[in-house]
Design an enzyme around this catalytic site. Structure first.
Site, PDB file in Angstrom:
ATOM      1  N   HIS A  82      -6.132  -6.783  -3.283  1.00 11.51           N
ATOM      2  CA  HIS A  82      -7.284  -6.661  -2.633  1.00 11.51           C
ATOM      3  C   HIS A  82      -8.405  -5.823  -3.146  1.00 11.51           C
ATOM      4  O   HIS A  82      -9.770  -5.881  -3.064  1.00 11.51           O
ATOM      5  CB  HIS A  82      -7.075  -6.031  -1.043  1.00 11.51           C
ATOM      6  CG  HIS A  82      -6.831  -7.064  -0.253  1.00 11.51           C
ATOM      7  ND1 HIS A  82      -7.463  -8.304   0.005  1.00 11.51           N
ATOM      8  CD2 HIS A  82      -5.921  -7.114   0.753  1.00 11.51           C
ATOM      9  CE1 HIS A  82      -6.995  -8.909   0.939  1.00 11.51           C
ATOM     10  NE2 HIS A  82      -6.174  -8.137   1.461  1.00 11.51           N
TER      11      HIS A  82
ATOM     12  N   GLU B 246      -7.590 -12.795   1.771  1.00  6.04           N
ATOM     13  CA  GLU B 246      -6.000 -12.586   2.300  1.00  6.04           C
ATOM     14  C   GLU B 246      -5.248 -13.801   1.305  1.00  6.04           C
ATOM     15  O   GLU B 246      -4.118 -13.500   1.297  1.00  6.04           O
ATOM     16  CB  GLU B 246      -6.238 -13.082   3.638  1.00  6.04           C
ATOM     17  CG  GLU B 246      -7.008 -11.965   4.459  1.00  6.04           C
ATOM     18  CD  GLU B 246      -6.203 -10.466   4.148  1.00  6.04           C
ATOM     19  OE1 GLU B 246      -5.336 -10.349   3.598  1.00  6.04           O
ATOM     20  OE2 GLU B 246      -7.089  -9.512   4.648  1.00  6.04           O
TER      21      GLU B 246
ATOM     22  N   ASN C   6      -8.255  -0.437   2.265  1.00  4.75           N
ATOM     23  CA  ASN C   6      -9.392   0.413   1.959  1.00  4.75           C
ATOM     24  C   ASN C   6      -9.488   1.052   0.608  1.00  4.75           C
ATOM     25  O   ASN C   6      -8.485   1.777  -0.017  1.00  4.75           O
ATOM     26  CB  ASN C   6      -9.306   1.751   2.938  1.00  4.75           C
ATOM     27  CG  ASN C   6      -8.826   1.247   4.379  1.00  4.75           C
ATOM     28  OD1 ASN C   6      -9.708   0.509   5.105  1.00  4.75           O
ATOM     29  ND2 ASN C   6      -7.837   1.938   4.862  1.00  4.75           N
TER      30      ASN C   6
ATOM     31  N   GLY D  76       0.195  -4.446   8.842  1.00  7.66           N
ATOM     32  CA  GLY D  76       1.032  -3.864   8.061  1.00  7.66           C
ATOM     33  C   GLY D  76       0.321  -2.863   7.297  1.00  7.66           C
ATOM     34  O   GLY D  76       1.021  -1.979   6.647  1.00  7.66           O
ATOM     35  N   ALA D  77      -0.835  -3.173   6.640  1.00  5.55           N
ATOM     36  CA  ALA D  77      -1.746  -2.216   5.862  1.00  5.55           C
ATOM     37  C   ALA D  77      -3.102  -2.676   5.703  1.00  5.55           C
ATOM     38  O   ALA D  77      -3.522  -3.825   6.298  1.00  5.55           O
ATOM     39  CB  ALA D  77      -0.885  -2.284   4.441  1.00  5.55           C
TER      40      ALA D  77
ATOM     41  N   HIS E 183       0.075  -6.591  -2.454  1.00  3.39           N
ATOM     42  CA  HIS E 183      -0.798  -7.314  -1.690  1.00  3.39           C
ATOM     43  C   HIS E 183      -2.285  -6.516  -1.401  1.00  3.39           C
ATOM     44  O   HIS E 183      -3.236  -6.942  -2.113  1.00  3.39           O
ATOM     45  CB  HIS E 183      -0.275  -7.703  -0.032  1.00  3.39           C
ATOM     46  CG  HIS E 183      -1.042  -8.495   0.550  1.00  3.39           C
ATOM     47  ND1 HIS E 183      -1.019  -9.571   0.987  1.00  3.39           N
ATOM     48  CD2 HIS E 183      -2.354  -7.911   1.316  1.00  3.39           C
ATOM     49  CE1 HIS E 183      -1.915  -9.822   2.086  1.00  3.39           C
ATOM     50  NE2 HIS E 183      -2.809  -8.949   1.905  1.00  3.39           N
ATOM     51  N   GLU E 184      -2.037  -5.414  -1.136  1.00  8.22           N
ATOM     52  CA  GLU E 184      -3.165  -4.318  -0.727  1.00  8.22           C
ATOM     53  C   GLU E 184      -3.978  -4.173  -2.046  1.00  8.22           C
ATOM     54  O   GLU E 184      -5.229  -3.736  -2.102  1.00  8.22           O
ATOM     55  CB  GLU E 184      -2.776  -3.318   0.129  1.00  8.22           C
ATOM     56  CG  GLU E 184      -2.254  -3.361   1.240  1.00  8.22           C
ATOM     57  CD  GLU E 184      -3.018  -4.543   2.102  1.00  8.22           C
ATOM     58  OE1 GLU E 184      -4.105  -4.344   2.182  1.00  8.22           O
ATOM     59  OE2 GLU E 184      -2.206  -5.101   3.011  1.00  8.22           O
TER      60      GLU E 184
END
Length: 857
Positions: A310, A329, A276, A272-273, A306-307
């Protein structure tokens, strides 16, 4: 390849021996354009790696997967590449206290989405590059110590073709065809990134004044292929991005630590993604070429957030090894929905989470490969397979329960201390639990043992005793566990009582929160309440469990599920009924009947689309074979009825149109699809855009009504990368033995197709209406998979082993053949055996469901 599958023990030994001061990486990707000579394309990669060794004289190794190495220099001493490089590792002997390793290599461009992926756009011939590394593919691009706990600053420079732009984690300067990037903070190898090509790039900025008065300015960028630029709604991407940055700054009290924030939507992406830092990569399908429902926009926002989560959970603070993958996650999955509800227009995102994300978790937690949230990850192949419903959705569900257990304020304060205490470092489970104990005063050890260190899902069922006067004398919650995972857990749940109003609606009239522990818990607060028609034991979705119903509640749902007014309660009931269908407690035809009677009244578009998927799965997997033609007809009739009733131009109309296409099989239904394509038939308000045209062409192709010439004409109309994927899928779906043989050969016997076209071919090859046509491939599958696993990249291996398993040959004979393969291949790679075991479990579950459904008949 020898040494390619790094083990946890090897990583521990290397981390105890070495520490890394920094990387300088120089890439030359000018070879990406121009005519090739027919051999695999390569690019030059020169890595300078500075590191320390606390045992001078010791031997270790660096990681690199490359076709060839030109030179290796260690501390000024030239080493013979033929002696020290075995294809995946460089042996480093007689290390000094301080070391400098310089490796000049020819690395290969990827067509599998792993390493540096090269994509040629069929629309205009332009070439696009991007990297994707998790868990361990940066070694396909640079020489490194490929494990998350050997963090270091990185400095990249890239030589690229004229007219290209290059991005990396840091800010770029560009002179004389060379792109040089600012040094990163200490980060893990798997989150470094390079994106290069003639991408369409849009910019914006985010500003915020921090509590200490400091002004924070973050440059924002978003990019996609030039061919997708007309469809790119960058304004909405930036809106969600800014809302997310505000939300996380409000709650985390730690400024975004990585400077700029670019987001690249890239072609042929496996995930999905990927988070980085400073350069998040997404699959380009998040740029919508046609009309989609709000569920698609909500899903994209959830992934963006979500990303972004992170950046703190995963990038700033990283797990030591992949055992604690959940430390990033699970948190990102929880925070994505938490921020979606708290910061964006998608205020009902917890409904989607309850209905869609948790369905993924419930399935994963009942497979023979289920594992604790904190998993036992022996090596990199294990790690690759653990990006699953346990690590993501079950972990997020458990965190949602943890927030209820310790309180939101204590949870967020724990996160703030965690970031400050471990910034740019690596952590294990205990590091997080210790801060949560500090902020909540709760003993986290027992909670962790029950929820993080055991596997399996519990079932909670209400038991209601009534008095002669129609009041509750006792309401208890019964907890059960599977024999394979007998752990009973403490649950904080809300128990809701529902009944009909005079107007006919079903509404909640009583609710209490209670701690369920052990096999039977009495809910004393509900004694004396008026008799309910429906008891919902996980109301508001506070815990992770399979919800069951007493007989009265189930009868109420069968009569009046559509009258349940609360959308979250309704979504939870649908999810519970689906779990009952999968567990062979509710016949598939009964579930489909509920969908046909009540889905048309479903207000939440995401839930509606999930119901469509579940109804289709019920028909394909769980319905008795003899009843399937009846079920197929009923679903198609019901879908067409709802399509005609839906509001013209509404997203519900679009959802029903797509569902109708997916179940259409009769001559009349297929004729209607053909008419809608050709413009000779119309449904008021339904715009048949290019994406919907391909959705209609799929069933026409699989039923022999759209041949190669028709599909070629459609590709000429949509001569794009997306159009090519659709055409490949439709070509492979045609009902011909020659077509199936060709598709099989393209995927199994050749590696010429890219990852995206392998995926499209497998999707087309598997047609439930072609079970007899596919029957000869069951035996071929078991003969081929071990060779495929050995010869192909792990991503392609996973796609083939999962996608071509003969699940449509749903018979005891296929189950026996699977068992025979497992018995004869006990020494096969554990990751391969896991995939086959999971497919076997799905097949056995389908057969139990079919038996249950047949008894109804």
């Amino acid at each position: 390849m020898p040494g390619e599958n790094l083990s946890r023990d090897e990583a521990r030994e290397r981390a105890a021996l070495l520490s890394v001061d920094g990387y300088e990486v120089s890439l030359d990707v000018r070879s990406a354009v121009g005519e090739g000579d027919g051999s695999p394309r390569t690019f030059r990669s020169v890595t300078t790696l500075r590191f320390r060794c606390n045992e001078p004289g010791a031997t270790s190794f660096a990681d690199l997967i490359a076709p060839s190495v030109t030179s290796v220099s260690l501390n000024g001493r030239d080493l013979d590449p033929g002696e020290v490089f075995d294809g995946s590792r460089i042996t480093l002997e007689d290390l000094a206290a301080e070391n400098e390793l310089i490796v000049d290599a020819q690395c290969a461009y990827s067509r599998t989405g792993e390493g540096l992926h090269r994509f040629v756009d069929p629309e205009d011939g332009e070439v696009y590059l991007y990297t994707q590394y998790e868990p361990a593919d940066s070694r396909r691009v640079l020489t490194c110590f490929e494990q998350p706990d050997l963090k270091a600053p990185f400095r990249f420079e890239v030589r690229a073709p004229e007219g290209w732009t290059v991005w990396s984690n840091g800010v770029a300067t560009h002179t004389d065809g060379v792109w040089r990037f600012a040094e990163t903070k200490p980060i893990s190898t798997y989150i470094t990134c390079v994106v290069a090509g003639p991408y369409h790039y849009v910019t914006d900025s985010y500003e915020r004044v921090l509590e200490d008065g400091t002004r924070l300015e973050i440059p924002l960028g978003a990019m996609c292929r030039k061919g997708l630029a007309p469809h790119f709604d960058a304004d909405d991407v930036f809106l969600v991005t800014k809302q997310g940055l505000d939300f996380f700054h409000d709650h985390f009290d730690y400024p975004y630590p990585f400077g700029k924030y670019d987001q690249a939507f890239v072609p042929e992406y496996n995930l999905g993604a990927m988070e980085n830092p400073g350069l998040v990569t997404f699959r380009e399908e998040f740029i919508f070429r046609g009309k989609v429902t709000q569920a698609s926009y909500e899903g994209r926002a959830n992934v963006i957030l979500h990303e972004m989560a992170h950046m703190w959970f995963g990038d700033l603070v990283t797990m030591v090894w992949w055992d604690d993958l959940w430390l990033k996650e699970s948190f990102a999955d929880f925070m994505g929905t938490f921020a979606n509800v708290g910061a964006t227009r998608f205020k009902d995102a917890w409904i989607t989470f309850a209905n869609r994300r948790k369905a993924w978790a419930y399935r994963a937690d009942q497979l023979p490969s289920t594992h604790p949230i904190t998993a036992d990850i022996r090596d990199l192949q294990d790690a690759k397979l653990n990006f699953d419903g346990i690590t993501y959705a079950k972990g997020a569900s458990v965190l949602k329960q943890l927030v209820a257990y310790v309180g939101q304020d204590a949870f967020l304060e724990g996160a703030r201390r965690y970031f400050k205490r471990h910034a740019y470092g690596n952590t294990r489970l205990g590091d997080l639990l210790s801060v949560l104990e500090e902020t909540s005063g709760r003993d986290m050890a027992a909670w962790s043992r029950s929820w993080l260190q055991t596997a399996g899902v519990n079932s909670l069922t209400p038991q209601v005793l009534l008095s002669a006067e129609g009041r509750i004398t006792e309401l208890a919650v019964l907890q059960e566990a599977a024999e394979s995972h007998p752990e009973l857990r403490p649950h904080r749940v809300a128990v809701g009582l529902y009944r009909r109003t005079p107007e006919g609606a079903v509404e909640r009239y009583a609710r209490v929160e209670v701690d369920v522990d052990g096999p039977r818990t009495i809910v004393t607060e509900l004694a004396g309440a008026e008799a309910p028609e429906l008891v919902l034991v996980n109301d508001d979705d506070l815990t992770f469990c399979k919800t069951r119903f007493d007989a009265e509640s189930l009868d109420t749902l069968k009569r009046q599920l559509g009258d349940l007014t609360d959308p979250l309660a309704r979504a939870l009931c649908w999810s519970a009924l689906w779990n009952m269908t999968r567990d062979a407690l509710l016949p598939a035809r009964d579930f489909m009947d509920l969908v046909l009677r009540f889905a048309g009244r479903e207000s939440d578009i995401g839930v509606l689309q999930m119901l469509h998927a579940w109804a289709n799965s019920s028909l394909v997997n769980y319905a008795a074979p003899g009843w399937r033609p009846t079920g197929e007809r009923l679903l198609a009739e019901g879908a067409l009825k709802e399509l005609r009733l839906a509001g013209p131009g509404s997203e519900h109309q679009l959802a029903w149109a797509r569902f109708f296409a997916s179940v259409a099989s009769s001559p009349a239904d297929l004729q209607l699809l053909q008419g809608l394509l050709e413009g000779t038939a119309k449904i008021d308000g339904l715009t048949v855009d290019q994406e919907l045209r391909w959705a209609f062409l799929g069933p026409l192709a699989s039923h022999g009504l759209a041949d190669e010439e028709v599909l070629a004409a459609e590709l000429a109309r949509d001569d794009t990368a997306s159009g090519k994927r659709h055409q490949v899928r439709c070509l492979a779906s045609r009902p011909s033995a020659a077509v199936k043989a060709q598709a099989w050969a393209q995927v199994v016997e050749s590696d010429a197709l890219s990852n995206a076209l392998v995926e499209a071919t497998i999707a087309g090859w598997n047609q439930s209406s072609q079970r007899e046509l596919l029957a000869p491939y069951a035996q071929k599958y078991f003969a081929a998979i071990e060779r495929v696993w050995a010869d192909r990249s792990i991503q392609i291996g996973m796609d083939v082993v999962r996608g071509l398993f003969p699940s449509l040959q749903d018979s005891p004979q296929t189950l026996d053949a699977t068992d025979a393969w497992l018995s004869a291949h006990e020494a096969a790679p554990p990751a391969l055996r896991r995939l086959v075991l999971e497919a076997r479990d799905d097949l056995a579950r389908a057969l139990r469901g079919q038996e249950c459904d047949a008894k109804t008949g």
